[in-house]
Design an enzyme around this catalytic site. Structure first.
Site, PDB file in Angstrom:
ATOM      1  N   LYS A   1       0.812   5.867 -11.316  1.00  0.00           N
ATOM      2  CA  LYS A   1       0.240   7.018 -10.631  1.00  0.00           C
ATOM      3  C   LYS A   1       1.013   8.249 -11.118  1.00  0.00           C
ATOM      4  CE  LYS A   1      -2.688   8.845  -7.691  1.00  0.00           C
ATOM      5  NZ  LYS A   1      -4.172   8.766  -7.820  1.00  0.00           N
TER       6      LYS A   1
ATOM      7  N   ASP B   1       0.751  -6.046  -6.875  1.00  0.00           N
ATOM      8  CA  ASP B   1       0.362  -6.869  -5.733  1.00  0.00           C
ATOM      9  C   ASP B   1      -1.094  -6.608  -5.378  1.00  0.00           C
ATOM     10  OD1 ASP B   1       0.698  -8.532  -3.423  1.00  0.00           O
ATOM     11  OD2 ASP B   1       0.795  -6.694  -2.224  1.00  0.00           O
TER      12      ASP B   1
ATOM     13  N   ASP C   1      -5.752   4.043  -9.262  1.00  0.00           N
ATOM     14  CA  ASP C   1      -7.026   4.064  -8.522  1.00  0.00           C
ATOM     15  C   ASP C   1      -8.189   3.765  -9.454  1.00  0.00           C
ATOM     16  OD1 ASP C   1      -6.435   6.436  -9.788  1.00  0.00           O
ATOM     17  OD2 ASP C   1      -7.147   7.746  -8.169  1.00  0.00           O
TER      18      ASP C   1
ATOM     19  N   TYR D   1       9.339  -2.538  -2.857  1.00  0.00           N
ATOM     20  CA  TYR D   1       9.756  -3.779  -2.213  1.00  0.00           C
ATOM     21  C   TYR D   1      11.270  -3.844  -2.008  1.00  0.00           C
ATOM     22  CZ  TYR D   1       5.251  -6.186  -2.497  1.00  0.00           C
ATOM     23  OH  TYR D   1       3.945  -6.561  -2.324  1.00  0.00           O
TER      24      TYR D   1
ATOM     25  N   ASP E   1      -4.773  -9.020  -6.411  1.00  0.00           N
ATOM     26  CA  ASP E   1      -5.749  -9.536  -5.437  1.00  0.00           C
ATOM     27  C   ASP E   1      -7.150  -9.059  -5.798  1.00  0.00           C
ATOM     28  OD1 ASP E   1      -3.689 -10.694  -4.005  1.00  0.00           O
ATOM     29  OD2 ASP E   1      -4.527 -10.104  -2.060  1.00  0.00           O
TER      30      ASP E   1
END
Ligand code: IPM
Ligand code: MG
Length: 564
Positions: A392, A449, A425, A341, A453
């Protein structure tokens, strides 16, 4: 105030007991005369005759004692009323020290406040000095040495409270002395407030920004709730509302006015609705600044808390099976001021042949990782003691460093907390497969983020989810904070009065807990929301099939009703 170290000068005897402040200065003189001129009226009834001429028999009128700087006085000097004007008159006359067997209490303290030294000596000593004045009038009062030199040249020590002496030597009154310790006092206060947050009188200044899309509608309901807590629970919350986005542009010709920014930085917290920056709503706004991200960055709101819990009455609402959801209770801790970001370089480059390439960068320092890890471990200690750190690793260097630093912080500071490293993942899959395995999830900005959700399905609706964005704890024990629902601006349903305000209302509950030091009130509100929903208040997004949904305002009513 004039500092006092030593005074050498003429001394005058005034060896009568109980010299009253009323004799030193008359009340009407204090009222009618400027402070600097009060010396003229010192001892007025004794010093002047009825016709205004000087009374020849009064000590200070005798040539030997005129303009004395030191008074040698009788017992209980300065008794009577507490008027400070008496000391001002003495000082105005030029008196810098009074030697007496005893003083009126308040008079004595007024002396210290105004640069006059009251010296207490035994009655016999004072009388001896009085007799010495027959032969010579020169004396010294030395505050540094705590000793006087009498007219006969004798050295007589005296005692004075050390803090009083320090103040006079420094030329400071009590307030000045206190202010000298300002730094220490503040440091003490903030450490106390950190250790005992409930000591803070809860009185909050909030900035409310409804923002774009459905933001103003959810904010309206949230402010009704804030008002209820202000009025009914004595939280004394002050709210300042500010325009945002296209509305701010239309009204002021600028997205963020200086005064809005000042209000935001001064506030105890910001309540935020939603932003649609980058959408069609902004097509006529030439200023290209994403102010939500800018607020996060400038206020260093690095800790983003996104709690996710299914409402018992909404279990059927999720696309996930109720038995999968039952008992889930997750706190997503998203790093909010780093990563893709904000990292540079970024931009769209055009090659010589006209082709375009977009560049973003993911950059994390070990300090950035360590501080968000600490936030997560601290929360886990208050919850069920488990942290999933999501990255990751292997593929991304950032992921490798992330894993390493979180592991180091864990081993060094939080070995009591269970730490599980998980790939992002896999985490996305586990969230919908078996959400009850999670307690606290800590992850970087972009993963947070996306995963939050995803986790929203555990709560049944994105519309229910609150969030808190918190800055570091500052010197004074406070921290910048912004509270917002995570649902976004939902342009498709904006302005229809049907949006679910509970995400925003529950964000205010987080504000009560994290910024207003009112955890009991936070719980009260969370329970009221739960009961409102359990009682059958459903907005469209959570209404079971066949049940008529209520409006945004009616949902606000339902929560207020439960609070009552
Ligand atoms: C969120 C939102 C924001 C984000 C957008 C509006 C910039 O999706 O708070 O989750 O990506 O952080
Ligand atoms: Mg998002």
């Amino acid at each position: 105030m004039e500092a006092f170290t030593r005074v050498t000068g003429r001394a005058a005897p005034l060896l009568r007991p109980n010299v009253d402040t009323e004799v030193m200065i008359r009340v009407d003189r204090i009222i009618s005369t400027p402070r600097e001129e009060l010396g003229r009226w010192l001892f007025e009834p004794w010093r002047y005759e009825e016709d205004g001429s000087e009374a020849p028999g009064f000590e200070l009128n005798m040539p030997r004692f005129r303009d004395a700087r030191i008074l040698v006085a009788g017992e209980n000097f300065g008794c009577g009323s507490s008027r400070e004007g008496a000391v001002w008159a003495l000082a105005g006359y030029g008196i810098r020290a009074v030697i007496a067997p005893s003083f009126g209490d308040i008079f004595e303290s007024n002396c210290f406040q105004n640069g006059i030294v009251p010296v207490r000596l035994a009655k016999e000593e004072v009388e001896t000095i009085g007799r010495e004045l027959d032969d010579g009038t020169e004396m010294t009062v030395d505050l540094e040495e705590c000793a006087i030199t009498t007219p006969a040249g004798r050295r007589v020590p005296f005692a004075v409270a050390p803090e009083r002496r320090d103040a006079l030597l420094a030329g400071l009154d009590e307030i000045g002395m206190t202010l000298r310790l300002d730094g220490e006092i503040r440091a003490y206060q903030s450490s106390e407030l950190r250790a005992r947050p409930w000591l803070r009188p809860v009185r909050a200044r909030l900035v409310a920004i409804g923002g774009d899309g459905v933001g103003p509608e959810v904010m309206e309901q949230t402010l009704r709730i804030a008002e209820w807590f202000s009025e009914r629970r004595g939280l004394a919350i002050e709210v300042r509302e500010e325009l945002w986005g296209p509305a701010a542009w239309a009204a002021h010709g600028i997205l963020m006015r200086d005064e809005t920014w000042r209000a935001i930085t001064d506030a105890d917290a910001v309540l935020f609705g939603a932003t649609a920056y980058g959408s069609r709503d902004y097509r006529d706004v030439p200023e290209k600044v994403d102010w939500l991200l800018e607020i996060r960055r400038r206020l260093d709101l690095f800790t983003n808390l996104r709690p996710v819990r299914p409402f018992a009455s909404l279990l059927a609402n999720s696309t996930l099976k109720p038995e999968v959801l039952e008992g889930a209770d997750i706190m997503v801790v998203r790093e909010l001021t780093g990563g893709v970001y904000f990292s540079t370089p970024r931009g769209i480059e055009r090659g010589p042949d006209g082709t375009r390439q977009a560049v973003n960068t993911v950059r994390y320092s070990d300090a950035q990782i360590a501080r968000i890890a600490r936030a997560a471990f601290e929360l886990a200690r208050e919850r069920r003691g488990r942290v999933h750190s999501v990255d990751k690793a292997v593929v991304l260097e950032v992921g490798n460093l992330w894993r390493e630093v979180v592991g180091e912080v864990h081993a060094a500071e939080y070995p009591d907390v269970e730490l599980v490293h998980m790939l992002v993942d896999n985490c996305a899959m586990q969230l919908v497969r078996a959400p009850t395995q999670f307690d606290v999830i800590v992850t970087e900005n972009l993963f947070g983020d996306i995963l939050s959700d995803c986790a929203a399905m555990v709560a049944g609706s994105l519309g229910m989810l609150p969030s808190a964005a918190l800055g570091p704890v500052r010197e004074d024990g406070r921290r910048h904070a912004l509270y917002e629902p995570i649902h976004g601006s939902a342009p498709d349903i904006a302005g229809q009065g049907i949006v679910n305000p509970l995400g925003s209302i529950l964000s205010f509950a987080l504000c009560l807990r994290h910024s207003l030091g009112a955890p009991a009130e936070a719980e009260l509100l969370e329970r009221a929301v739960e009961r409102a929903v359990a009682g059958g208040a459903y907005t469209r997004d959570i209404a079971p099939p066949g049940v008529a949904p209520v409006s945004t305002t009616a949902m606000g009513d339902a929560v207020l009703g439960e609070l009552e």
